[in-house]
Scaffold this motif. Sequence first.
Motif, PDB file in Angstrom:
ATOM      1  N   ARG A   1       0.845  -1.208   0.000  1.00 31.12           N
ATOM      2  CA  ARG A   1       0.000   0.000   0.000  1.00 31.12           C
ATOM      3  C   ARG A   1       0.875   1.251   0.000  1.00 31.12           C
ATOM      4  N   GLN A   2       1.987   1.192   0.727  1.00 29.52           N
ATOM      5  CA  GLN A   2       2.911   2.321   0.782  1.00 29.52           C
ATOM      6  C   GLN A   2       3.539   2.569  -0.596  1.00 29.52           C
ATOM      7  N   VAL A   3       3.869   1.493  -1.290  1.00 31.34           N
ATOM      8  CA  VAL A   3       4.431   1.625  -2.645  1.00 31.34           C
ATOM      9  C   VAL A   3       3.400   2.255  -3.576  1.00 31.34           C
ATOM     10  N   ARG A   4       2.170   1.727  -3.548  1.00 32.63           N
ATOM     11  CA  ARG A   4       1.123   2.261  -4.430  1.00 32.63           C
ATOM     12  C   ARG A   4       0.842   3.728  -4.138  1.00 32.63           C
ATOM     13  N   GLN A   5       0.860   4.090  -2.861  1.00 31.29           N
ATOM     14  CA  GLN A   5       0.606   5.475  -2.482  1.00 31.29           C
ATOM     15  C   GLN A   5       1.685   6.402  -3.041  1.00 31.29           C
ATOM     16  N   ALA A   6       2.947   5.962  -2.949  1.00 33.16           N
ATOM     17  CA  ALA A   6       4.051   6.779  -3.466  1.00 33.16           C
ATOM     18  C   ALA A   6       3.947   6.947  -4.971  1.00 33.16           C
ATOM     19  N   VAL A   7       3.565   5.901  -5.679  1.00 36.79           N
ATOM     20  CA  VAL A   7       3.403   5.984  -7.131  1.00 36.79           C
ATOM     21  C   VAL A   7       2.273   6.949  -7.478  1.00 36.79           C
ATOM     22  N   MET A   8       1.150   6.845  -6.736  1.00 39.99           N
ATOM     23  CA  MET A   8       0.009   7.721  -6.987  1.00 39.99           C
ATOM     24  C   MET A   8       0.368   9.186  -6.736  1.00 39.99           C
ATOM     25  N   GLU A   9       1.049   9.447  -5.632  1.00 36.99           N
ATOM     26  CA  GLU A   9       1.367  10.827  -5.260  1.00 36.99           C
ATOM     27  C   GLU A   9       2.396  11.452  -6.198  1.00 36.99           C
ATOM     28  N   SER A  10       3.205  10.621  -6.852  1.00 39.02           N
ATOM     29  CA  SER A  10       4.193  11.160  -7.792  1.00 39.02           C
ATOM     30  C   SER A  10       3.531  11.718  -9.049  1.00 39.02           C
ATOM     31  N   ARG A  11       2.305  11.232  -9.364  1.00 44.18           N
ATOM     32  CA  ARG A  11       1.569  11.614 -10.572  1.00 44.18           C
ATOM     33  C   ARG A  11       2.353  11.279 -11.844  1.00 44.18           C
ATOM     34  N   ILE A  12       3.184  10.269 -11.751  1.00 46.73           N
ATOM     35  CA  ILE A  12       3.993   9.830 -12.887  1.00 46.73           C
ATOM     36  C   ILE A  12       3.436   8.506 -13.400  1.00 46.73           C
ATOM     37  N   ALA A  13       3.407   8.358 -14.715  1.00 46.85           N
ATOM     38  CA  ALA A  13       2.933   7.098 -15.305  1.00 46.85           C
ATOM     39  C   ALA A  13       3.960   6.004 -15.030  1.00 46.85           C
ATOM     40  N   ALA A  14       3.621   5.114 -14.129  1.00 45.92           N
ATOM     41  CA  ALA A  14       4.530   4.030 -13.757  1.00 45.92           C
ATOM     42  C   ALA A  14       3.734   2.754 -13.602  1.00 45.92           C
ATOM     43  N   GLU A  15       4.366   1.654 -13.933  1.00 46.48           N
ATOM     44  CA  GLU A  15       3.734   0.347 -13.790  1.00 46.48           C
ATOM     45  C   GLU A  15       4.319  -0.351 -12.574  1.00 46.48           C
ATOM     46  N   LEU A  16       3.467  -0.909 -11.747  1.00 46.83           N
ATOM     47  CA  LEU A  16       3.893  -1.590 -10.523  1.00 46.83           C
ATOM     48  C   LEU A  16       3.797  -3.094 -10.723  1.00 46.83           C
ATOM     49  N   THR A  17       4.897  -3.798 -10.471  1.00 45.90           N
ATOM     50  CA  THR A  17       4.906  -5.251 -10.626  1.00 45.90           C
ATOM     51  C   THR A  17       4.526  -5.933  -9.316  1.00 45.90           C
ATOM     52  N   ASP A  18       4.400  -7.230  -9.398  1.00 53.82           N
ATOM     53  CA  ASP A  18       4.164  -8.046  -8.211  1.00 53.82           C
ATOM     54  C   ASP A  18       5.484  -8.221  -7.456  1.00 53.82           C
ATOM     55  N   VAL A  19       5.413  -8.849  -6.287  1.00 54.59           N
ATOM     56  CA  VAL A  19       6.618  -9.142  -5.505  1.00 54.59           C
ATOM     57  C   VAL A  19       7.422 -10.251  -6.191  1.00 54.59           C
ATOM     58  N   LEU A  20       8.598 -10.566  -5.678  1.00 53.81           N
ATOM     59  CA  LEU A  20       9.522 -11.466  -6.356  1.00 53.81           C
ATOM     60  C   LEU A  20       9.142 -12.937  -6.258  1.00 53.81           C
ATOM     61  N   GLY A  21       8.457 -13.333  -5.194  1.00 55.03           N
ATOM     62  CA  GLY A  21       8.143 -14.741  -5.015  1.00 55.03           C
ATOM     63  C   GLY A  21       6.657 -15.015  -5.133  1.00 55.03           C
ATOM     64  N   PRO A  22       6.315 -16.305  -5.055  1.00 53.73           N
ATOM     65  CA  PRO A  22       7.209 -17.463  -4.887  1.00 53.73           C
ATOM     66  C   PRO A  22       7.931 -17.810  -6.184  1.00 53.73           C
ATOM     67  N   HIS A  23       9.118 -18.441  -6.042  1.00 51.33           N
ATOM     68  CA  HIS A  23       9.915 -18.807  -7.217  1.00 51.33           C
ATOM     69  C   HIS A  23      10.965 -19.839  -6.801  1.00 51.33           C
ATOM     70  N   PRO A  24      11.285 -20.787  -7.694  1.00 50.69           N
ATOM     71  CA  PRO A  24      12.327 -21.784  -7.364  1.00 50.69           C
ATOM     72  C   PRO A  24      13.672 -21.153  -7.012  1.00 50.69           C
ATOM     73  N   LEU A  25      13.991 -19.994  -7.612  1.00 48.70           N
ATOM     74  CA  LEU A  25      15.273 -19.364  -7.292  1.00 48.70           C
ATOM     75  C   LEU A  25      15.327 -18.891  -5.833  1.00 48.70           C
ATOM     76  N   LEU A  26      14.179 -18.570  -5.262  1.00 47.75           N
ATOM     77  CA  LEU A  26      14.169 -18.186  -3.855  1.00 47.75           C
ATOM     78  C   LEU A  26      14.399 -19.407  -2.964  1.00 47.75           C
ATOM     79  N   ALA A  27      13.902 -20.569  -3.395  1.00 44.18           N
ATOM     80  CA  ALA A  27      14.197 -21.807  -2.663  1.00 44.18           C
ATOM     81  C   ALA A  27      15.691 -22.091  -2.711  1.00 44.18           C
ATOM     82  N   GLU A  28      16.303 -21.862  -3.856  1.00 38.62           N
ATOM     83  CA  GLU A  28      17.757 -22.027  -3.983  1.00 38.62           C
ATOM     84  C   GLU A  28      18.490 -21.089  -3.035  1.00 38.62           C
ATOM     85  N   ALA A  29      18.051 -19.819  -3.005  1.00 41.24           N
ATOM     86  CA  ALA A  29      18.703 -18.832  -2.146  1.00 41.24           C
ATOM     87  C   ALA A  29      18.574 -19.211  -0.665  1.00 41.24           C
TER      88      ALA A  29
END
Length: 307
Positions: free
Chosen positions: A134-162
């Motif tokens: 929510r904090q990330v989305r709020q910062a993007v909204m308040e910037s008034r800049i066209a930006a795309e927000l992705t999902d978080v990094l996991g889950p993923h097999p590489l995180l299991a490796e890490a």
Amino acid sequence: MSSPTGPASGLPVRMPRPRQPGRHRRPEPLAAPEGAPALVLAVPGTPSAAVRSLAEEIVSIARSELPGLDARIGYLDGDDTEFPTLQSMLVYAAEERTARFEHARAAGLDVKEPDGPVAVVVPLLAGPDGALLRQVRQAVMESRIAAELTDVLGPHPLLAEALHVRLSEAGLARADRARLFTVATAADGIILASVGGEEAVQAAGITGMLLAARLAVPVMAAALDQEGSIASVAEQLRSSGSQQLALAPYLIGPEINATLIDAAAEEAGCAAAEALGPYPAIGKLALAKYTTALGIAPPQPQGAPVR
């Protein structure tokens, strides 16, 4: 005079190397498209020199995987002096893009006016955390800049490796289960510690299943931010036969105070591995989120066997 097999002088001739056919052909190197949006890494937690070093290492990995990538860092709790906020970093990226266009136009170049998103924002989070997102989305909204927000990094097999690597570094797991030796302190049950409530626990559980397959020991996810969750999972593991537990933080690091990990390990009566930190897979996954958002497809991040 030369012959079909080489020059008469006997000097070697460098012949062109034939392009390797088939699916084992080496992929052509990929670079960031001209005018591509910036990748802005949204870093949670209290900024510090250590957090900045971690974030810089992650964006450095992403840049090495995609030459020409414009990668930047914005802190959710920055101060806009030493640690730029996510909001100000997005504004700055937009101003730079406009300045580049105007400079090219003034130089007489036939350039297209930039459109589309200025940036792709990638949260530096292994799993979902509603409050931080929510904090990330709020910062993007308040910037008034066209930006795309992705999902978080996991889950993923590489995180299991890490996670496997961090456990092995702490002496809590074998580095390679194919090797015929034992680690005296190897755990026979893993508590996968996440933050973000029940949703985060469920997401961590998916990576936990992948980790369990790697280690051949039970892995259960628990929430660091829910009272009693760590102790409850520790009790479940012990009641099912695990006697030597280990706590594996399903965290990059900046999103939580490190003392909470130590307190959780003490509560569970076990040792703890380090957080994931700037493990190479983190940079690769951040880049994969960026390229997926843009619809470009570099080689998918592949994990190396743990040695």
